[in-house]
Design a protein around this motif. Structure first.
Motif, mmCIF file in Angstrom:
data_model
loop_
_atom_site.group_PDB
_atom_site.id
_atom_site.type_symbol
_atom_site.label_atom_id
_atom_site.label_comp_id
_atom_site.label_asym_id
_atom_site.label_seq_id
_atom_site.Cartn_x
_atom_site.Cartn_y
_atom_site.Cartn_z
ATOM 1 N N THR A 43 3.110 2.106 9.461
ATOM 2 C CA THR A 43 2.178 2.707 8.497
ATOM 3 C C THR A 43 2.948 3.683 7.606
ATOM 4 O OG1 THR A 43 1.569 4.215 10.288
ATOM 5 C CG2 THR A 43 -0.012 2.495 9.759
ATOM 6 N N LEU A 44 3.793 4.477 8.236
ATOM 7 C CA LEU A 44 4.560 5.472 7.482
ATOM 8 C C LEU A 44 5.529 4.796 6.506
ATOM 9 C CD1 LEU A 44 4.754 8.503 7.398
ATOM 10 C CD2 LEU A 44 6.521 8.428 9.160
ATOM 11 N N ALA A 45 6.190 3.751 6.963
ATOM 12 C CA ALA A 45 7.160 3.062 6.088
ATOM 13 C C ALA A 45 6.450 2.433 4.888
ATOM 14 C CB ALA A 45 7.916 1.986 6.877
ATOM 15 N N LEU A 46 5.247 1.868 5.107
ATOM 16 C CA LEU A 46 4.545 1.248 3.975
ATOM 17 C C LEU A 46 4.075 2.312 2.978
ATOM 18 C CD1 LEU A 46 3.681 -1.423 2.696
ATOM 19 C CD2 LEU A 46 1.478 -1.177 3.833
ATOM 20 N N VAL A 47 3.675 3.461 3.515
ATOM 21 C CA VAL A 47 3.304 4.578 2.627
ATOM 22 C C VAL A 47 4.476 4.922 1.716
ATOM 23 C CG1 VAL A 47 2.936 7.091 2.647
ATOM 24 C CG2 VAL A 47 1.483 5.613 4.040
ATOM 25 N N ARG A 48 5.670 5.005 2.295
ATOM 26 C CA ARG A 48 6.857 5.367 1.497
ATOM 27 C C ARG A 48 7.203 4.267 0.485
ATOM 28 N NH1 ARG A 48 5.552 9.598 2.791
ATOM 29 N NH2 ARG A 48 6.373 10.820 4.521
ATOM 30 N N THR A 49 7.139 3.012 0.929
ATOM 31 C CA THR A 49 7.418 1.889 0.016
ATOM 32 C C THR A 49 6.470 1.950 -1.179
ATOM 33 O OG1 THR A 49 8.132 0.474 1.834
ATOM 34 C CG2 THR A 49 7.440 -0.657 -0.155
ATOM 35 N N ALA A 50 5.188 2.176 -0.902
ATOM 36 C CA ALA A 50 4.177 2.167 -1.974
ATOM 37 C C ALA A 50 4.397 3.350 -2.920
ATOM 38 C CB ALA A 50 2.781 2.212 -1.351
ATOM 39 N N GLN A 51 4.737 4.509 -2.347
ATOM 40 C CA GLN A 51 5.002 5.670 -3.216
ATOM 41 C C GLN A 51 6.182 5.383 -4.125
ATOM 42 O OE1 GLN A 51 5.383 8.689 -0.201
ATOM 43 N NE2 GLN A 51 3.191 9.182 -0.221
ATOM 44 N N ASP A 52 7.246 4.821 -3.538
ATOM 45 C CA ASP A 52 8.444 4.519 -4.342
ATOM 46 C C ASP A 52 8.136 3.495 -5.437
ATOM 47 O OD1 ASP A 52 9.758 6.246 -2.767
ATOM 48 O OD2 ASP A 52 11.116 4.784 -1.827
ATOM 49 N N ALA A 53 7.205 2.581 -5.135
ATOM 50 C CA ALA A 53 6.877 1.535 -6.111
ATOM 51 C C ALA A 53 5.897 2.046 -7.169
ATOM 52 C CB ALA A 53 6.281 0.325 -5.384
ATOM 53 N N GLY A 54 5.457 3.300 -7.013
ATOM 54 C CA GLY A 54 4.516 3.870 -7.988
ATOM 55 C C GLY A 54 3.110 3.319 -7.825
ATOM 56 N N SER A 55 2.794 2.829 -6.616
ATOM 57 C CA SER A 55 1.456 2.279 -6.368
ATOM 58 C C SER A 55 0.977 2.787 -5.005
ATOM 59 C CB SER A 55 1.534 0.753 -6.396
ATOM 60 O OG SER A 55 0.275 0.198 -6.204
ATOM 61 N N PRO A 56 0.724 4.102 -4.907
ATOM 62 C CA PRO A 56 0.470 4.688 -3.590
ATOM 63 C C PRO A 56 -0.733 4.086 -2.870
ATOM 64 C CG PRO A 56 0.203 6.336 -5.350
ATOM 65 C CD PRO A 56 0.658 5.062 -5.997
ATOM 66 N N LEU A 57 -0.632 4.024 -1.549
ATOM 67 C CA LEU A 57 -1.724 3.511 -0.717
ATOM 68 C C LEU A 57 -2.434 4.710 -0.109
ATOM 69 C CD1 LEU A 57 0.145 0.590 1.053
ATOM 70 C CD2 LEU A 57 -1.728 0.357 -0.570
ATOM 71 N N ARG A 58 -3.449 5.213 -0.822
ATOM 72 C CA ARG A 58 -4.096 6.449 -0.375
ATOM 73 C C ARG A 58 -4.801 6.269 0.968
ATOM 74 N NH1 ARG A 58 -2.115 9.008 -4.197
ATOM 75 N NH2 ARG A 58 -2.793 8.868 -6.359
ATOM 76 N N ILE A 59 -5.372 5.088 1.195
ATOM 77 C CA ILE A 59 -6.066 4.850 2.478
ATOM 78 C C ILE A 59 -5.072 4.998 3.618
ATOM 79 C CG2 ILE A 59 -7.145 3.077 3.923
ATOM 80 C CD1 ILE A 59 -8.550 2.018 1.492
#
Ligand code: NAD
Ligand code: UGA
Length: 449
Positions: free
Chosen positions: A268-284
């Motif tokens: 979960t944490l790694a996907l949060v970081r991937t999404a932030q880096d991609a500029g498409s954060p996963l707020r849920i």
């Protein structure tokens, strides 16, 4: 077909043993000499139901072997699986890919002829491309394809999950590599397992999306359980009431102390970081990560509250320390938050787990480890159930009550019935279900209306 499995942990050992059961020749490789020596002595370094027989049978049949020597295993293989760990990187929560990249380099140095390199480890989108680059740079002459084939098995039911999966996901554009993967998974085609062929980045993302969705589902029901406590509702009936809707589904709606284990927390944490880096954060998912880590910590406060607001100088009996039953894995188990918090609040801790104590002993100092559940409870002021091992589901409650100083049970897995527990005279605290007063129940039973 011959394969090499690089990394002989929970996933590498189970997948390797299962492929050998399908008839494939499998060499499992690991850097950990003690682990390989143990396997070569006929012992299984982890607890996973059914794995000992599966390994023994296939070693005997000559289809499964173990080595620390990667070279010959890779040279002889049609496909090489990377099944090494991808833990959270210290400091930033991204997946630590150093083991994957090191394995890729070693594989490249030893490849002989066309080889399919398969990432079975859970890896962020783009890792396959990087593995391909590393191999190409190390061995410009090599003939190979890099395929993503994430693993969806669960610890505790790993063999069945591997042999009868809901689906197999294969990410590659190479038709040659697809054919090798088709051959490997042929026995699953025969039982009509859906096989999803897709691109490599999509396959990598499917794995994270699956784990994150399941972690979100658990977190949802955990928050509903908290709400049930405020509204005098029963979370188990809510879970059933919504789960019978086929669009929601009944699985993974069991409230608990927060998800743990070697994968949900880190993935979960790694996907949060991937999404932030991609500029498409996963707020849920960001919220899920936050709620879950707070929940694990809050569980110690619940136990303290159930003990009258203080555990200072009190003895707490703890049943179960692994993150789930049927595994000895302690990675990110809720007990790692709960037990130190209770100790810091002054509690004396006695604990028992059917399989996890060897590892837990080193991870949680200051605990008196016991040989049985009943020994753990002798003279304690309260008992708490942290893991729903089968042997805790049918305790002799009259005996438990005699053993405890105070009849207090904090059941963080909801395995007992609140009304029945109150009838036996327990102050029974669980999650998301109305509290039944022992005296009130006794009175209601004596004077039926
Ligand atoms: P693990 O820590 O149990 O095993 C990894 C093994 O790899 C270790 O024994 C380590 O010594 C070995 N290793 C590391 N580098 C090596 C190298 N260069 N050569 C040979 N061996 C090497 O890990 P695990 O739980 O099996 O997880 C492996 C991967 O699979 C992770 O990415 C994880 O997220 C994923 N996964 C795990 C599960 C699970 O239930 N544990 C399920 C699905 C996916
Ligand atoms: C999980 C996934 O279920 C697997 O599909 C995936 O392959 C694996 O992660 C991985 O990627 O490693 P696992 O961690 O072995 O498998 O165990 P789960 O059964 O999913 O349980 C994870 C955590 O969630 C445990 O702490 C468990 O107690 C908790 N949980 C699970 C709940 O609190 N409630 C539920 O309803 C289900």
């Amino acid at each position: 077909m011959r394969i090499a499995m690089i990394g002989t942990g929970y996933v590498g050992l189970v997948s390797g043993a299962c492929f050998s059961e399908f008839g494939v020749d499998v060499v499992c490789v690991d850097k950990n000499e003690a682990k390989i020596a143990c396997l070569n002595d006929g012992e299984i370094p982890i607890f996973e139901p059914g794995l000992d027989d599966l390994v023994a049978n296939n070693v005997k049949a000559g289809r499964l072997s173990f080595t620390t020597d990667l070279g010959p295993a890779v040279q002889a293989a049609d496909a090489v699986f990377i099944a090494v760990g991808t833990p959270s990187r210290r400091g930033d929560g991204h997946a630590d890919l150093s083991y994957v990249y090191a394995a890729a380099r070693e594989i490249a140095e030893n490849m002989d002829g066309y080889t399919v390199v398969v990432t079975k480890s859970t890896v962020p989108v783009g890792t396959g491309r990087e593995v391909e680059k590393i191999i190409r740079e190390t061995r410009p002459d090599a003939q190979f394809d890099v395929v993503s084939n994430p693993e969806f098995l669960r610890e505790g039911s790993a063999i069945n999950d591997f042999m009868r999966p809901d689906r197999v996901v294969i990410g590659t554009k190479s038709e040659k590599a697809r054919e090798v993967m088709r051959q490997l998974y042929r026995p699953l085609y025969l039982i009509e397992t859906p096989i999803i062929f897709t691109s490599r980045p999509t396959s990598e993302l499917i794995k994270y999306a699956a784990n994150t969705f399941l972690a979100t589902k658990i977190t949802f029901i955990n928050e509903i359980a908290d709400l049930c406590e405020k509204l005098d509702a029963d979370v188990q009936d809510v879970a059933r009431g919504i789960g019978l809707d086929g669009r929601i589904g009944r699985k993974f709606l069991h409230t608990g102390p927060g998800y743990g284990g070697s994968c949900f927390p880190k993935d979960t944490l790694a996907l949060v970081r991937t999404a932030q880096d991609a500029g498409s954060p996963l707020r849920i998912v960001e919220t899920v990560v936050d709620i879950n880590s707070r929940r694990k910590k809050a569980m110690a406060d619940r136990i303290i509250a159930a003990c009258g607001g203080s555990v200072d100088g009190k003895t707490i009996a703890v049943l179960g320390v692994t993150f789930k039953p049927n595994t000895d894995d302690m990675r990110d188990a809720p007990s790692l938050d709960i037990l130190p918090a209770l100790a810091a609040a002054g509690a004396d801790l006695r604990a028992y787990d059917p399989e996890g104590m060897k590892e837990a002993r080193e991870m949680i100092p200051g605990v008196q480890w016991c040989d049985t559940a009943y020994e753990t409870m002798g003279g304690a002021n309260a008992v708490t159930i942290l893991t729903e091992w089968n042997e805790f589901r049918m305790l002799d409650l009259a005996r438990v009550k005699r053993l405890l100083k105070d009849p207090v049970m904090v059941d963080l897995r909801n395995i007992y019935n609140p009304t029945e527990m109150a009838q036996v005279g327990f102050r029974y605290h669980c999650l998301g279900r109305p509290f039944a007063e022992p005296a009130a129940v006794a009175a209601a039973v004596a004077e039926p209306v």
